[in-house]
Each structure stands twice: as structure tokens, then as C-alpha cells.
Write a protein that holds these residues in place. Structure first.
Motif, short mmCIF file in Angstrom:
data_model
loop_
_atom_site.label_atom_id
_atom_site.label_comp_id
_atom_site.label_asym_id
_atom_site.label_seq_id
_atom_site.Cartn_x
_atom_site.Cartn_y
_atom_site.Cartn_z
N ALA A 15 32.31 43.34 49.87
CA ALA A 15 32.34 42.53 51.08
C ALA A 15 30.93 41.98 51.33
O ALA A 15 29.93 42.59 50.93
CB ALA A 15 32.80 43.35 52.28
N LYS A 16 30.86 40.85 52.00
CA LYS A 16 29.57 40.23 52.32
C LYS A 16 28.71 41.12 53.20
O LYS A 16 27.49 41.10 53.10
CB LYS A 16 29.78 38.87 53.00
N TRP A 17 29.33 41.90 54.06
CA TRP A 17 28.60 42.75 54.99
C TRP A 17 28.21 44.10 54.40
O TRP A 17 27.52 44.90 55.04
CB TRP A 17 29.43 42.98 56.25
N CYS A 18 28.64 44.39 53.19
CA CYS A 18 28.43 45.71 52.56
C CYS A 18 27.04 45.79 51.92
O CYS A 18 26.78 45.16 50.89
CB CYS A 18 29.52 45.94 51.52
N LYS A 19 26.16 46.59 52.51
CA LYS A 19 24.80 46.73 51.99
C LYS A 19 24.77 47.41 50.62
O LYS A 19 23.99 47.03 49.75
CB LYS A 19 23.94 47.52 52.98
N MET A 77 24.13 47.27 44.66
CA MET A 77 24.70 47.41 43.32
C MET A 77 24.56 46.10 42.53
O MET A 77 24.27 46.13 41.34
CB MET A 77 26.17 47.82 43.40
N ASP A 78 24.76 44.97 43.20
CA ASP A 78 24.61 43.68 42.53
C ASP A 78 23.16 43.45 42.07
O ASP A 78 22.93 42.86 41.02
CB ASP A 78 25.03 42.54 43.46
N ARG A 79 22.21 43.91 42.88
CA ARG A 79 20.79 43.70 42.56
C ARG A 79 20.26 44.69 41.53
O ARG A 79 19.24 44.42 40.90
CB ARG A 79 19.93 43.81 43.82
N THR A 80 20.92 45.83 41.39
CA THR A 80 20.39 46.88 40.52
C THR A 80 21.34 47.21 39.38
O THR A 80 21.19 46.71 38.28
CB THR A 80 20.08 48.15 41.35
#
Length: 84
Positions: A21-25, A30-33
Motif C-alpha cells: 500500500a502507498k501508506w505502508c512504511k 522493502m522496495d528501497r532495500t
């Protein structure tokens, strides 16, 4: 999602579904790492990868998907095998 599942079935490949979700930190982290790490990217080449966004204003279909996979928090990752 259906197209990815059909492709997995046709090619007899495992399907990896990333529920996010867009609001999920944690999803963003996970996307960045993790998902940028070369070993992970290499392993995911063996799967039909699907990203499925869970929205705040879910409709009936999305509610059914959330219930089916028993999603209570995000991110959630699911691996499916092709059916015979």
C-alpha cells in the motif's frame, strides 16, 4: 493479477505476489532495500512477480482477495504454485 496467475499456470512457474500500500512504511523500505538487492532480484527472476496494491477504499473484489489471503497487515508476500 489474473494475467500473472494465468502466465504462471501456462509456464508452470511459481507466482510471487507482493501485497503493498502507498501508506505502508515497511513496504516502501522493502522496495528501497530488499527488493533492490541483487540476490533477491536474481531469485525473483524464477517467479511470475505480481505487485498488488491494497487501497483504503477497497471494493468488493479487493475485500474478497484480502479475506482469501487473510491479510491483516502489510506487507504480505505470497507464493503460489501452478495448479494442474
Amino acid at each position: 493479477v489474473l494475467t500473472g496467475l494465468q502466465r504462471g499456470q501456462k509456464n508452470e512457474q511459481l507466482v510471487f505476489i507482493d501485497f503493498w500500500a502507498k501508506w505502508c512504511k515497511t513496504c516502501k523500505l522493502m522496495d528501497r532495500t530488499t527488493f533492490r538487492a541483487q540476490p533477491v532480484r536474481k531469485e525473483l527472476e524464477n517467479f511470475v512477480a505480481i505487485r498488488y496494491e491494497i487501497k483504503d477504499d477497497r471494493g468488493e473484489l479487493q475485500n474478497r482477495i484480502v479475506e482469501h489471503f487473510d491479510i491483516v497487515g502489510l506487507p504480505v508476500y505470497v507464493v503460489l504454485r501452478p495448479q494442474d
